[in-house]
Design a protein around this motif. Structure first.
Motif, PDB file in Angstrom:
ATOM      1  N   TYR A  32       0.801  -1.221   0.000  1.00  0.00           N
ATOM      2  CA  TYR A  32       0.000   0.000   0.000  1.00  0.00           C
ATOM      3  C   TYR A  32       0.837   1.275   0.000  1.00  0.00           C
ATOM      4  CZ  TYR A  32      -4.078  -2.872   0.803  1.00  0.00           C
ATOM      5  OH  TYR A  32      -5.063  -3.792   0.666  1.00  0.00           O
ATOM      6  N   ILE A  33       2.018   1.237   0.572  1.00  0.00           N
ATOM      7  CA  ILE A  33       2.834   2.439   0.699  1.00  0.00           C
ATOM      8  C   ILE A  33       3.740   2.661  -0.510  1.00  0.00           C
ATOM      9  CG2 ILE A  33       4.627   3.546   2.097  1.00  0.00           C
ATOM     10  CD1 ILE A  33       1.917   3.496   3.444  1.00  0.00           C
ATOM     11  N   SER A  34       4.283   1.601  -1.083  1.00  0.00           N
ATOM     12  CA  SER A  34       5.283   1.769  -2.133  1.00  0.00           C
ATOM     13  C   SER A  34       4.793   2.546  -3.356  1.00  0.00           C
ATOM     14  CB  SER A  34       5.879   0.428  -2.535  1.00  0.00           C
ATOM     15  OG  SER A  34       4.905  -0.414  -3.055  1.00  0.00           O
ATOM     16  N   PRO A  35       3.545   2.364  -3.839  1.00  0.00           N
ATOM     17  CA  PRO A  35       3.148   3.197  -4.991  1.00  0.00           C
ATOM     18  C   PRO A  35       3.183   4.693  -4.675  1.00  0.00           C
ATOM     19  CG  PRO A  35       1.644   1.354  -4.739  1.00  0.00           C
ATOM     20  CD  PRO A  35       2.534   1.356  -3.540  1.00  0.00           C
ATOM     21  N   SER A  36       2.708   5.071  -3.504  1.00  0.00           N
ATOM     22  CA  SER A  36       2.732   6.483  -3.125  1.00  0.00           C
ATOM     23  C   SER A  36       4.160   6.967  -2.952  1.00  0.00           C
ATOM     24  CB  SER A  36       1.967   6.698  -1.816  1.00  0.00           C
ATOM     25  OG  SER A  36       0.651   6.268  -1.946  1.00  0.00           O
ATOM     26  N   PHE A  37       4.979   6.144  -2.331  1.00  0.00           N
ATOM     27  CA  PHE A  37       6.373   6.518  -2.121  1.00  0.00           C
ATOM     28  C   PHE A  37       7.088   6.756  -3.438  1.00  0.00           C
ATOM     29  CE2 PHE A  37      10.815   5.108  -1.859  1.00  0.00           C
ATOM     30  CZ  PHE A  37      11.305   6.086  -1.014  1.00  0.00           C
ATOM     31  N   ILE A  79       8.374  12.648  -8.361  1.00  0.00           N
ATOM     32  CA  ILE A  79       8.142  14.091  -8.422  1.00  0.00           C
ATOM     33  C   ILE A  79       9.317  14.858  -7.810  1.00  0.00           C
ATOM     34  CG2 ILE A  79       6.648  15.951  -7.569  1.00  0.00           C
ATOM     35  CD1 ILE A  79       4.293  14.004  -7.930  1.00  0.00           C
ATOM     36  N   VAL A  80       9.883  14.355  -6.721  1.00  0.00           N
ATOM     37  CA  VAL A  80      11.034  15.025  -6.097  1.00  0.00           C
ATOM     38  C   VAL A  80      12.239  15.001  -7.035  1.00  0.00           C
ATOM     39  CG1 VAL A  80      12.713  14.816  -4.221  1.00  0.00           C
ATOM     40  CG2 VAL A  80      10.276  14.676  -3.723  1.00  0.00           C
ATOM     41  N   VAL A  81      12.514  13.857  -7.652  1.00  0.00           N
ATOM     42  CA  VAL A  81      13.639  13.775  -8.594  1.00  0.00           C
ATOM     43  C   VAL A  81      13.390  14.673  -9.793  1.00  0.00           C
ATOM     44  CG1 VAL A  81      14.857  12.228 -10.184  1.00  0.00           C
ATOM     45  CG2 VAL A  81      14.378  11.500  -7.845  1.00  0.00           C
ATOM     46  N   TRP A  82      12.158  14.702 -10.273  1.00  0.00           N
ATOM     47  CA  TRP A  82      11.797  15.584 -11.390  1.00  0.00           C
ATOM     48  C   TRP A  82      12.066  17.040 -11.019  1.00  0.00           C
ATOM     49  CZ3 TRP A  82       6.017  15.903 -13.257  1.00  0.00           C
ATOM     50  CH2 TRP A  82       5.905  16.775 -14.336  1.00  0.00           C
ATOM     51  N   LEU A  91      14.122  18.200  -8.722  1.00  0.00           N
ATOM     52  CA  LEU A  91      15.562  18.425  -8.580  1.00  0.00           C
ATOM     53  C   LEU A  91      16.248  18.546  -9.939  1.00  0.00           C
ATOM     54  CD1 LEU A  91      16.372  16.001  -5.636  1.00  0.00           C
ATOM     55  CD2 LEU A  91      16.281  18.507  -5.569  1.00  0.00           C
ATOM     56  N   VAL A  92      15.901  17.669 -10.866  1.00  0.00           N
ATOM     57  CA  VAL A  92      16.527  17.697 -12.190  1.00  0.00           C
ATOM     58  C   VAL A  92      16.127  18.967 -12.944  1.00  0.00           C
ATOM     59  CG1 VAL A  92      16.541  16.581 -14.452  1.00  0.00           C
ATOM     60  CG2 VAL A  92      16.802  15.213 -12.389  1.00  0.00           C
ATOM     61  N   SER A  93      14.866  19.346 -12.880  1.00  0.00           N
ATOM     62  CA  SER A  93      14.409  20.503 -13.649  1.00  0.00           C
ATOM     63  C   SER A  93      14.845  21.826 -13.036  1.00  0.00           C
ATOM     64  CB  SER A  93      12.889  20.470 -13.788  1.00  0.00           C
ATOM     65  OG  SER A  93      12.274  20.568 -12.520  1.00  0.00           O
ATOM     66  N   SER A  94      15.155  21.855 -11.749  1.00  0.00           N
ATOM     67  CA  SER A  94      15.550  23.114 -11.121  1.00  0.00           C
ATOM     68  C   SER A  94      17.040  23.399 -11.270  1.00  0.00           C
ATOM     69  CB  SER A  94      15.165  23.108  -9.639  1.00  0.00           C
ATOM     70  OG  SER A  94      15.866  22.090  -8.958  1.00  0.00           O
ATOM     71  N   THR A  95      17.803  22.499 -11.866  1.00  0.00           N
ATOM     72  CA  THR A  95      19.236  22.745 -12.056  1.00  0.00           C
ATOM     73  C   THR A  95      19.483  23.838 -13.088  1.00  0.00           C
ATOM     74  OG1 THR A  95      19.420  21.026 -13.735  1.00  0.00           O
ATOM     75  CG2 THR A  95      19.869  20.386 -11.439  1.00  0.00           C
ATOM     76  N   GLY A  96      18.551  24.028 -14.008  1.00  0.00           N
ATOM     77  CA  GLY A  96      18.719  25.044 -15.030  1.00  0.00           C
ATOM     78  C   GLY A  96      19.486  24.555 -16.244  1.00  0.00           C
ATOM     79  N   LYS A  97      20.000  23.351 -16.198  1.00  0.00           N
ATOM     80  CA  LYS A  97      20.764  22.812 -17.311  1.00  0.00           C
ATOM     81  C   LYS A  97      19.906  21.976 -18.247  1.00  0.00           C
ATOM     82  CE  LYS A  97      24.996  22.650 -14.624  1.00  0.00           C
ATOM     83  NZ  LYS A  97      26.049  21.809 -14.066  1.00  0.00           N
ATOM     84  N   THR A  98      18.617  21.983 -18.035  1.00  0.00           N
ATOM     85  CA  THR A  98      17.718  21.175 -18.851  1.00  0.00           C
ATOM     86  C   THR A  98      16.515  22.006 -19.278  1.00  0.00           C
ATOM     87  OG1 THR A  98      16.392  19.172 -18.898  1.00  0.00           O
ATOM     88  CG2 THR A  98      16.539  20.294 -16.809  1.00  0.00           C
ATOM     89  N   MET A  99      15.870  21.563 -20.331  1.00  0.00           N
ATOM     90  CA  MET A  99      14.668  22.256 -20.797  1.00  0.00           C
ATOM     91  C   MET A  99      13.412  21.673 -20.154  1.00  0.00           C
ATOM     92  SD  MET A  99      15.641  22.747 -24.816  1.00  0.00           S
ATOM     93  CE  MET A  99      13.980  23.115 -25.224  1.00  0.00           C
ATOM     94  N   LEU A 100      13.592  20.746 -19.223  1.00  0.00           N
ATOM     95  CA  LEU A 100      12.486  20.085 -18.547  1.00  0.00           C
ATOM     96  C   LEU A 100      11.807  21.063 -17.587  1.00  0.00           C
ATOM     97  CD1 LEU A 100      11.195  17.233 -18.162  1.00  0.00           C
ATOM     98  CD2 LEU A 100      12.726  16.969 -16.214  1.00  0.00           C
ATOM     99  N   THR A 140       9.431  22.325 -14.428  1.00  0.00           N
ATOM    100  CA  THR A 140       9.202  21.809 -13.082  1.00  0.00           C
ATOM    101  C   THR A 140       7.791  21.222 -12.997  1.00  0.00           C
ATOM    102  OG1 THR A 140       8.325  23.887 -12.259  1.00  0.00           O
ATOM    103  CG2 THR A 140      10.719  23.577 -12.100  1.00  0.00           C
ATOM    104  N   PRO A 141       7.532  20.389 -11.991  1.00  0.00           N
ATOM    105  CA  PRO A 141       6.178  19.864 -11.828  1.00  0.00           C
ATOM    106  C   PRO A 141       5.135  20.965 -11.673  1.00  0.00           C
ATOM    107  CG  PRO A 141       7.703  18.628 -10.453  1.00  0.00           C
ATOM    108  CD  PRO A 141       8.463  19.771 -11.042  1.00  0.00           C
TER     109      PRO A 141
END
Length: 140
Positions: free
Chosen positions: A20-25, A31-34, A36-45, A47-48
């Motif tokens: 029950y917990i792992s899907p939410s986790f 979303i957290v990794v997304w 972090l990656v998008s806030s680096t500024g080195k990507t066109m991705l 933010t959420p």
């Protein structure tokens, strides 16, 4: 014997928690990794948050003078019509293939000939045969 039963109960409880917990986790982790990656500024991705704002903006706008919900409903209606046609033809056809050896002997070579053809390659042919109207969109 008691220790094994207690261990099994503990293991069972732990599996339920993981189930029950792992899907939410993992969704939160994604979303957290997304972020972090998008806030680096080195990507066109984006933010959420930017993605959510854009989704709300597009969902509330009109396309071809129609709200987005109309376009979604048209797509869902096509899917439901296609599903109804597939069920109403596929089930009787499959039962007939399963019960009648002669019918199976006639149709099986045709199926074996068509089976290796990728479905996406049939899209241009269906468009040529049925046009660009609603019928070809339902068939596709």
């Amino acid at each position: 014997m008691k220790k094994e039963n207690e261990l099994m109960k503990d293991c069972s409880w732990w599996r339920k928690v993981l189930f029950y917990i792992s899907p939410s986790f993992f969704l939160i982790l994604f979303i957290v990794v997304w972020q972090l990656v998008s806030s680096t500024g080195k990507t066109m991705l984006p933010t959420p948050y930017q993605t959510l704002v854009r989704f709300v903006k597009v969902w509330g706008s009109t396309i071809a003078k129609q709200p987005m919900i109309v376009h979604v409903w048209v797509s869902i209606r096509r899917i439901l019509i296609s599903l109804a046609i597939a069920i109403s033809l596929g089930i009787p056809f499959g039962v007939l293939l399963g019960w009648n050896d002669t019918f199976r002997a006639i149709c099986k070579p045709l199926f074996e000939m068509i089976r290796p053809i990728p479905p996406i390659s049939l899209v241009p042919l269906i468009t040529l045969w049925f046009g660009t109207g609603e019928g070809s969109r339902i068939i596709i």
